[in-house]
Design a protein around this motif. Structure first.
Motif, PDB file in Angstrom:
ATOM      1  N   GLU A  53       0.827  -1.197   0.000  1.00 26.39           N
ATOM      2  CA  GLU A  53       0.000   0.000   0.000  1.00 26.39           C
ATOM      3  C   GLU A  53       0.868   1.257   0.000  1.00 26.39           C
ATOM      4  O   GLU A  53       1.796   1.381   0.799  1.00 26.39           O
ATOM      5  N   PRO A  54       0.597   2.222  -0.902  1.00 25.90           N
ATOM      6  CA  PRO A  54       1.354   3.485  -0.869  1.00 25.90           C
ATOM      7  C   PRO A  54       1.183   4.187   0.476  1.00 25.90           C
ATOM      8  O   PRO A  54       0.188   3.999   1.174  1.00 25.90           O
ATOM      9  N   THR A 111       3.428   7.695  -3.223  1.00 23.72           N
ATOM     10  CA  THR A 111       2.067   8.197  -3.480  1.00 23.72           C
ATOM     11  C   THR A 111       1.198   7.227  -4.267  1.00 23.72           C
ATOM     12  O   THR A 111      -0.024   7.294  -4.170  1.00 23.72           O
ATOM     13  N   SER A 112       1.823   6.337  -5.068  1.00 21.96           N
ATOM     14  CA  SER A 112       1.015   5.386  -5.845  1.00 21.96           C
ATOM     15  C   SER A 112       1.913   4.245  -6.310  1.00 21.96           C
ATOM     16  O   SER A 112       3.139   4.328  -6.206  1.00 21.96           O
ATOM     17  N   SER A 133       3.415   1.556  -9.286  1.00 22.27           N
ATOM     18  CA  SER A 133       3.811   1.552 -10.693  1.00 22.27           C
ATOM     19  C   SER A 133       3.930   0.110 -11.158  1.00 22.27           C
ATOM     20  O   SER A 133       4.503  -0.731 -10.466  1.00 22.27           O
TER      21      SER A 133
END
Length: 445
Positions: A221-222, A439-440, A442
């Motif tokens: 999880e970010p 943040t996210s 990839s």
């Protein structure tokens, strides 16, 4: 053209200076011999040797300047390039920030040259590629890499008596190794002035191990995590910060070192007390030329950050005169104090965290805070109870190296680098930091 000796180079620069009719003249003579081997998909794709020599002549009539280049060195060609520079200067508008070329000064030599590096031949380059390719094949992996070796010289001279000549050498190596199905990827970078300090096999083994370990990555999880940044990962982030250590951009409010009212943050504590960073042209690990090629000013050892405080800023000749400061040569290297622990020992001391091999595709978001965005790649791993538990999918991050250097848990050993985003030779340690902002996710490996 061969690598010129000091006497050979001085004959050329003296001739150019004698031909000039301008108020002042600056001559820069550069030559290089660069060998390379490139491989991809477990096969050498290109190899070669490139030699080049360039002469640059810059002249001024009052505040009007002109510059011309040439790579021919007979008397007729030397006169031609001088006249071309002078013609351009006469046509140019006056430069309101023009500064005269420096007076004669002494450049204390630095140890930038290695005979062993200069002697590298095609067989040596082939062996670098061969080991990487063979070991990757044995492990059912696919390797791609690029090795370069450089021998060069630089000569500077001006019409006020400045003269400097020095030879340089260096090697650079990057290697990416992937699993055949593309699910795992490992990467390594190594740089050195002296090839005796470069171990191609050890470097390739690192990339191979990371490729094998990074397959079957799990999503994490970010969020904000304790992160161990390997030296290459943090060097490419910090390079953006050091480009802001310019007094003018700070005084004019254009960098994170600006204060309200046209002031800068020289002397302010902006970083953790563990942060000590300096420049030293005579450093044994990353020696650089003892002059600033752009301004012909002698370089000095200088603290940039001392115990977390901003210790110095770079003043150009123009800005130094305007602000009543002393101009010195801009740094050619960046050296950050580290600790005694290896990256593996930092991992062993981490309860929970993420190991980042590499930061990539970095872009500036906010120059005022040096907020950067980018991606991890080529080996990102989850750490639990002092051990790498499993690989994780790569992240996008939004983080500032200023914030990062305020959240230091511990520093590891330094490593020599010429960061991808950096104009400097660097020595940067592995760093364990708190609250690094992912943040996210990839999907790239």
């Amino acid at each position: 053209m061969k690598i010129l000796t000091q006497d050979e180079a001085k004959r050329i620069t003296d001739k150019v200076l004698s031909l000039s009719k301008a108020d002042e003249c600056v001559v820069t003579l550069n030559g290089s011999r660069v060998g390379n081997v490139r491989y991809a998909r477990n096969a050498v794709s290109t190899a070669g040797l490139v030699e080049d020599t360039q002469l640059t002549v810059s002249v001024a009539f009052g505040k009007k300047q002109g510059t011309a280049n040439i790579n021919e060195f007979d008397d007729k060609s030397l006169e031609k390039v001088v006249r071309r520079a002078e013609d351009l200067a006469r046509l140019a508008p006056e430069n309101p920030e023009f500064m005269p070329t420096p007076e004669k000064q002494v450049f204390r030599a630095t140890s930038t040259f290695s005979e062993k590096t200069a002697a590298i031949d095609p067989e040596y380059r082939a062996q670098v590629a061969a080991y990487s390719i063979e070991q990757s094949r044995k492990n059912k992996l696919v390797a791609a890499g690029f090795f370069t070796d450089r021998t060069s010289f630089e000569t500077v001279a001006n019409s006020r008596g400045v003269f400097g000549h020095q030879q340089q050498t260096g090697v650079d190596f990057t290697c990416t190794v992937r699993t055949e199905d593309g699910r795992g990827s490992g990467w390594v970078r190594r740089d050195a002035n002296d090839v005796a300090r470069f171990d191609a096999r050890a470097a390739s083994d690192i990339a191979i191990e990371k490729a094998l370990r990074s397959a079957d990555a799990k999503a994490l999880e970010p969020g904000r995590y304790t992160v161990i940044l390997e030296p290459a990962a943090s060097a490419d982030l910090m390079a953006y910060m050091f480009s802001a250590f310019d007094a003018r951009s700070a005084d004019e409010g254009r960098s994170f070192l600006a204060k309200k009212g046209g002031q800068n943050r020289l002397g302010d504590k902006l970083f953790d007390e563990q942060v000590n960073i300096w420049a030293d042209p005579w450093d044994k690990d990353v020696p650089v030329l003892p002059w600033d090629s752009q301004n012909l000013l002698a370089r000095e050892r200088m603290d940039l950050i001392k115990n977390g405080k901003v210790a110095s800023l770079d003043y150009s000749q123009y800005w130094a005169k305007k602000m009543g400061k002393r101009a010195i040569g801009t740094p050619g290297n960046i050296i950050m104090a580290g600790g005694s622990k290896s990256t593996e020992e930092l991992i062993a001391g981490t309860k929970k965290g993420v190991l980042v091999t590499r930061t990539w595709y970095i872009r500036m978001v906010d120059p005022q805070s040096v907020l950067l965005t980018g991606l991890t790649r080529d080996g990102t791993f989850y750490i639990e109870n002092g051990k790498i538990k499993h690989p994780v999918k790569n992240f996008r991050f939004n983080e500032s190296p200023v914030t990062m250097l305020n959240n230091i848990d511990e520093l590891g050993r330094g490593e020599i680098l010429s960061g991808d985003e950096s104009p400097y030779q660097m020595v940067i340690p592995a760093i364990r930091v708190r609250d690094f902002n992912f943040t996210s996710l990839s999907d790239a490996v």
